[in-house]
Enzyme design. Structure first.
Site, PDB file in Angstrom:
ATOM      1  CB  SER A 178      82.707  60.028  46.446  1.00 57.48           C
ATOM      2  OG  SER A 178      81.918  59.876  45.294  1.00 57.48           O
ATOM      3  CB  SER A 236      86.858  59.943  42.928  1.00 53.73           C
ATOM      4  OG  SER A 236      86.579  61.021  42.050  1.00 53.73           O
ATOM      5  CB  SER A 240      84.642  62.728  37.868  1.00 55.26           C
ATOM      6  OG  SER A 240      85.130  63.485  38.967  1.00 55.26           O
ATOM      7  CD  GLU A 293      49.097  79.150  30.812  1.00 56.72           C
ATOM      8  OE1 GLU A 293      49.098  78.838  29.602  1.00 56.72           O
ATOM      9  OE2 GLU A 293      48.119  78.955  31.577  1.00 56.72           O
TER      10      GLU A 293
END
Length: 256
Positions: free
Chosen positions: A63, A102, A104, A168
């Protein structure tokens, strides 16, 4: 399967978010106008040499790159602009403008700027991803870019089989899960539980969904495009054209 399938699918998801930017403009028209008009109150080299109002920009991580890109364009428009945490940035004074990008609004560097910007008449603008964040609530004007729901893509059968074969081989045991991915994995089998716990992607009915757009990418790209389109709006209000912006373009760095 064609080559670069997942790159194409990721681009499709990105374009969906970019197309949603039209809805952001339509639904937040008044707030965006207020955002624009506050920027237009800042000092501009083209209108006066007297410097009263400086614009400061900030953003954390990617950002921050979006904030810097917008800062560059504001400089091209003639505004006095600085980016926080750069060594040449002066202190914020009363009457200045702070623009924060931003998703958040909760990173330590961002909350510290907000907490320390309680100057008289300092205007706080934000492009954020959450209407309910303290950053959005404290801003004088905001553009809220909420990402569309995250899309995932189920892997092809052969990709799952390839993944299982590798697992595996590395873990030295055979999965008792039947013909993947047509049958569900037996969660009662201890080895299968170990397999699932070590998967990089959450498993459901043997499919391993792959995220098509990562973390904050949808917000960051949408914010970049929205702010670039706002630059054109500011150009119109300032009666400027691309040739005018080039007067403030850095030609020295490009020649190095």
């Amino acid at each position: 399967m064609s080559e670069l399938k997942y790159m194409s699918l990721s681009l499709d998801e990105t374009l969906k978010n970019l197309n949603n930017c039209r809805n952001v403009v339509l639904n937040q028209k008044e707030s965006i106008i207020q955002f624009r008009d506050i920027i237009l109150t800042a000092s501009n080299k083209r209108s006066t040499n007297e410097r009263k109002t400086t614009i400061f920009l900030a953003g954390a991580g990617r950002s921050g790159f979006v904030a810097k890109a917008f800062a560059m364009r504001l400089m091209h428009l003639g505004f006095y602009v600085y980016v926080f945490n750069e060594s040449i940035a002066p202190p914020v004074n009363d009457g200045d403008i702070i623009i924060i990008v931003s998703k958040s609004g909760k990173s330590n560097s961002i909350t510290q700027i907000v907490d320390n910007s309680n100057f008289e008449d300092v205007k706080l603008l934000t492009v954020c991803g959450n209407t309910d964040s303290d950053l959005a609530k404290n801003a004088d004007a905001r553009i809220v870019v909420e990402s569309l729901p995250q899309q995932v893509q189920n892997l092809e059968n052969y990709e799952i089989e390839e993944f299982v074969d590798n697992f595996e081989s590395e873990n030295k045991f055979k999965l008792d899960s039947g013909d993947l991915p047509k049958k569900s994995i037996d969660l009662n089998d201890e080895k299968n539980r170990t397999f699932i716990e070590n998967l990089p992607y959450k498993i459901g009915n043997t499919y391993l969904p792959l995220e098509l757009i990562l973390m904050g990418t949808a917000f960051e790209i949408s914010a970049l495009v929205l702010l670039d389109s706002l630059v054109v709006e500011l150009m119109q209000k300032l009666n400027l054209r691309e040739k005018d912006l080039k007067e403030y373009h850095d030609v020295l760095s490009s020649s190095i």
